[in-house]
Design a protein around this motif. Structure first.
Motif, PDB file in Angstrom:
ATOM      1  N   ILE A  12      32.878  54.445 100.163  1.00  0.00           N
ATOM      2  CA  ILE A  12      31.558  55.046 100.805  1.00  0.00           C
ATOM      3  C   ILE A  12      31.671  54.491 102.276  1.00  0.00           C
ATOM      4  CG2 ILE A  12      29.136  54.716 101.066  1.00  0.00           C
ATOM      5  CD1 ILE A  12      29.999  56.707  98.648  1.00  0.00           C
ATOM      6  N   LEU A  13      31.321  55.398 103.241  1.00  0.00           N
ATOM      7  CA  LEU A  13      31.174  55.206 104.691  1.00  0.00           C
ATOM      8  C   LEU A  13      29.867  55.107 104.697  1.00  0.00           C
ATOM      9  CD1 LEU A  13      32.511  54.516 107.404  1.00  0.00           C
ATOM     10  CD2 LEU A  13      32.524  56.821 107.646  1.00  0.00           C
ATOM     11  N   ARG A  14      28.881  56.092 104.466  1.00  0.00           N
ATOM     12  CA  ARG A  14      27.396  56.134 104.489  1.00  0.00           C
ATOM     13  C   ARG A  14      26.850  57.036 103.267  1.00  0.00           C
ATOM     14  NH1 ARG A  14      28.078  57.196 109.786  1.00  0.00           N
ATOM     15  NH2 ARG A  14      28.258  59.531 109.468  1.00  0.00           N
ATOM     16  N   SER A  15      25.719  56.563 103.117  1.00  0.00           N
ATOM     17  CA  SER A  15      24.952  57.366 101.961  1.00  0.00           C
ATOM     18  C   SER A  15      23.451  57.087 102.022  1.00  0.00           C
ATOM     19  CB  SER A  15      25.427  56.846 100.606  1.00  0.00           C
ATOM     20  OG  SER A  15      25.144  57.497  99.663  1.00  0.00           O
ATOM     21  N   SER A  16      22.597  58.114 101.573  1.00  0.00           N
ATOM     22  CA  SER A  16      21.257  58.091 101.358  1.00  0.00           C
ATOM     23  C   SER A  16      20.788  56.770 100.670  1.00  0.00           C
ATOM     24  CB  SER A  16      20.858  59.365 100.755  1.00  0.00           C
ATOM     25  OG  SER A  16      21.131  60.617 101.536  1.00  0.00           O
ATOM     26  N   ASN A  17      19.512  56.474 101.206  1.00  0.00           N
ATOM     27  CA  ASN A  17      18.831  55.423 100.322  1.00  0.00           C
ATOM     28  C   ASN A  17      18.727  55.733  99.020  1.00  0.00           C
ATOM     29  OD1 ASN A  17      18.776  53.996 102.777  1.00  0.00           O
ATOM     30  ND2 ASN A  17      16.771  54.521 103.467  1.00  0.00           N
ATOM     31  N   ASN A  18      18.633  56.703  98.368  1.00  0.00           N
ATOM     32  CA  ASN A  18      18.316  57.036  96.992  1.00  0.00           C
ATOM     33  C   ASN A  18      19.740  56.912  96.320  1.00  0.00           C
ATOM     34  OD1 ASN A  18      19.071  59.510  98.330  1.00  0.00           O
ATOM     35  ND2 ASN A  18      17.853  60.628  96.869  1.00  0.00           N
ATOM     36  N   SER A  19      20.905  56.784  96.862  1.00  0.00           N
ATOM     37  CA  SER A  19      22.104  56.687  95.972  1.00  0.00           C
ATOM     38  C   SER A  19      22.258  55.292  95.551  1.00  0.00           C
ATOM     39  CB  SER A  19      23.171  56.864  97.312  1.00  0.00           C
ATOM     40  OG  SER A  19      24.555  56.485  96.601  1.00  0.00           O
ATOM     41  N   GLU A  20      23.046  55.351  94.288  1.00  0.00           N
ATOM     42  CA  GLU A  20      23.486  54.076  93.779  1.00  0.00           C
ATOM     43  C   GLU A  20      24.933  53.563  94.235  1.00  0.00           C
ATOM     44  OE1 GLU A  20      20.924  54.086  89.586  1.00  0.00           O
ATOM     45  OE2 GLU A  20      22.891  54.847  89.376  1.00  0.00           O
ATOM     46  N   THR A  21      25.455  54.163  94.938  1.00  0.00           N
ATOM     47  CA  THR A  21      26.899  53.779  95.379  1.00  0.00           C
ATOM     48  C   THR A  21      26.663  53.095  96.673  1.00  0.00           C
ATOM     49  OG1 THR A  21      26.972  55.854  96.632  1.00  0.00           O
ATOM     50  CG2 THR A  21      27.904  55.911  94.631  1.00  0.00           C
ATOM     51  N   SER A  22      27.678  52.396  97.010  1.00  0.00           N
ATOM     52  CA  SER A  22      27.752  51.284  98.054  1.00  0.00           C
ATOM     53  C   SER A  22      29.094  51.279  98.412  1.00  0.00           C
ATOM     54  CB  SER A  22      27.178  50.084  97.624  1.00  0.00           C
ATOM     55  OG  SER A  22      27.866  49.438  96.633  1.00  0.00           O
ATOM     56  N   GLU A  23      29.448  50.294  99.154  1.00  0.00           N
ATOM     57  CA  GLU A  23      30.954  50.128  99.674  1.00  0.00           C
ATOM     58  C   GLU A  23      31.665  49.197  98.642  1.00  0.00           C
ATOM     59  OE1 GLU A  23      30.502  47.476 103.270  1.00  0.00           O
ATOM     60  OE2 GLU A  23      29.629  49.037 104.540  1.00  0.00           O
ATOM     61  N   GLU A  24      31.052  48.677  97.795  1.00  0.00           N
ATOM     62  CA  GLU A  24      31.893  48.171  96.548  1.00  0.00           C
ATOM     63  C   GLU A  24      32.365  49.099  95.553  1.00  0.00           C
ATOM     64  OE1 GLU A  24      28.355  47.223  96.991  1.00  0.00           O
ATOM     65  OE2 GLU A  24      28.652  45.457  98.101  1.00  0.00           O
ATOM     66  N   VAL A  25      32.031  50.262  95.611  1.00  0.00           N
ATOM     67  CA  VAL A  25      32.444  51.162  94.690  1.00  0.00           C
ATOM     68  C   VAL A  25      33.707  51.904  95.276  1.00  0.00           C
ATOM     69  CG1 VAL A  25      31.878  53.445  93.311  1.00  0.00           C
ATOM     70  CG2 VAL A  25      30.041  51.838  93.938  1.00  0.00           C
ATOM     71  N   ILE A  26      34.667  51.974  94.409  1.00  0.00           N
ATOM     72  CA  ILE A  26      36.012  52.577  94.769  1.00  0.00           C
ATOM     73  C   ILE A  26      36.129  53.955  93.869  1.00  0.00           C
ATOM     74  CG2 ILE A  26      38.311  52.499  95.003  1.00  0.00           C
ATOM     75  CD1 ILE A  26      36.911  50.683  97.204  1.00  0.00           C
ATOM     76  N   PHE A  27      36.254  55.024  94.444  1.00  0.00           N
ATOM     77  CA  PHE A  27      36.506  56.290  93.613  1.00  0.00           C
ATOM     78  C   PHE A  27      38.298  56.346  93.799  1.00  0.00           C
ATOM     79  CE2 PHE A  27      32.449  56.637  95.248  1.00  0.00           C
ATOM     80  CZ  PHE A  27      31.605  56.956  94.145  1.00  0.00           C
ATOM     81  N   GLY A  42      31.103  49.278  90.300  1.00  0.00           N
ATOM     82  CA  GLY A  42      30.842  48.461  91.324  1.00  0.00           C
ATOM     83  C   GLY A  42      29.375  48.417  91.811  1.00  0.00           C
ATOM     84  N   GLY A  43      29.061  47.497  92.607  1.00  0.00           N
ATOM     85  CA  GLY A  43      27.749  47.504  93.078  1.00  0.00           C
ATOM     86  C   GLY A  43      26.594  47.547  92.213  1.00  0.00           C
ATOM     87  N   LEU A  44      25.840  48.597  92.037  1.00  0.00           N
ATOM     88  CA  LEU A  44      24.903  49.062  91.310  1.00  0.00           C
ATOM     89  C   LEU A  44      25.189  49.570  90.116  1.00  0.00           C
ATOM     90  CD1 LEU A  44      22.113  49.926  93.670  1.00  0.00           C
ATOM     91  CD2 LEU A  44      22.336  47.684  92.425  1.00  0.00           C
ATOM     92  N   ILE A  45      26.502  49.998  89.891  1.00  0.00           N
ATOM     93  CA  ILE A  45      27.084  50.795  88.672  1.00  0.00           C
ATOM     94  C   ILE A  45      27.984  50.075  88.014  1.00  0.00           C
ATOM     95  CG2 ILE A  45      28.421  53.088  88.312  1.00  0.00           C
ATOM     96  CD1 ILE A  45      27.648  53.954  91.203  1.00  0.00           C
ATOM     97  N   GLN A  46      27.655  50.135  86.740  1.00  0.00           N
ATOM     98  CA  GLN A  46      28.558  49.687  85.646  1.00  0.00           C
ATOM     99  C   GLN A  46      29.710  50.239  85.346  1.00  0.00           C
ATOM    100  OE1 GLN A  46      26.830  47.588  82.212  1.00  0.00           O
ATOM    101  NE2 GLN A  46      24.650  47.801  82.852  1.00  0.00           N
ATOM    102  N   LYS A  47      29.354  51.712  85.103  1.00  0.00           N
ATOM    103  CA  LYS A  47      30.413  52.222  84.805  1.00  0.00           C
ATOM    104  C   LYS A  47      30.050  53.911  85.254  1.00  0.00           C
ATOM    105  CE  LYS A  47      34.406  53.374  82.676  1.00  0.00           C
ATOM    106  NZ  LYS A  47      35.490  52.910  82.922  1.00  0.00           N
ATOM    107  N   GLY A  48      30.933  54.543  85.713  1.00  0.00           N
ATOM    108  CA  GLY A  48      30.725  55.825  86.137  1.00  0.00           C
ATOM    109  C   GLY A  48      31.951  56.657  86.015  1.00  0.00           C
ATOM    110  N   GLN A  49      31.874  58.143  85.782  1.00  0.00           N
ATOM    111  CA  GLN A  49      32.940  59.232  85.717  1.00  0.00           C
ATOM    112  C   GLN A  49      32.459  60.354  86.366  1.00  0.00           C
ATOM    113  OE1 GLN A  49      32.990  59.511  81.455  1.00  0.00           O
ATOM    114  NE2 GLN A  49      34.999  58.413  81.414  1.00  0.00           N
ATOM    115  N   LEU A  50      33.338  61.065  86.960  1.00  0.00           N
ATOM    116  CA  LEU A  50      33.141  62.264  87.489  1.00  0.00           C
ATOM    117  C   LEU A  50      34.101  63.448  87.410  1.00  0.00           C
ATOM    118  CD1 LEU A  50      35.035  63.165  90.127  1.00  0.00           C
ATOM    119  CD2 LEU A  50      33.573  61.460  91.117  1.00  0.00           C
TER     120      LEU A  50
END
Length: 113
Positions: A12-27, A42-50
């Motif tokens: 993430i370079l930039r995201s809206s305030n209502n996002s749970e993603t942050s610089e700690e998250v690597i996709f 990472g960050g606020l996310i324990q586990k995610g998938q897309l």
């Protein structure tokens, strides 16, 4: 130039305030044909998938689901438009919407690392 996202990593370079993603998250993307997959945390996310579909222009339509640190199951839809930088790296301009929780909208920019 047709874009292939296989084995590319984004942050993430930039995201809206209502996002749970942050610089700690690597996709880390995996692509087979026009199907895109990723697992992330990472960050606020324990586990995610897309999972997404990539069209001829490299645009991505995806759905995501994740468990946040509060133990909440969150889901959403996202549309990504690629921009190839002068250094050859990809920047993704995203518009997204939560399909759970407050169902708000947001925007993010991801950069290939």
């Amino acid at each position: 130039m047709k874009i292939n996202y296989h084995n590319k990593k984004f942050k993430i370079l930039r995201s809206s305030n209502n996002s749970e993603t942050s610089e700690e998250v690597i996709f880390e993307y995996r692509q087979q044909g026009n199907i895109l997959l990723s697992e992330y945390n990472g960050g606020l996310i324990q586990k995610g998938q897309l999972i997404g579909l990539v069209n001829e222009e490299g645009n991505i339509e995806m759905r995501y689901h994740q468990i946040n640190l509060k133990g909440e199951f969150m889901t959403g839809i996202c549309y990504s438009k690629p921009e190839v930088q002068s250094n050859g790296k990809i920047r993704l301009h995203e518009t997204w919407k939560w399909t759970s929780g407050d169902k708000s909208n947001g925007e993010s920019i991801l950069e290939e690392i």
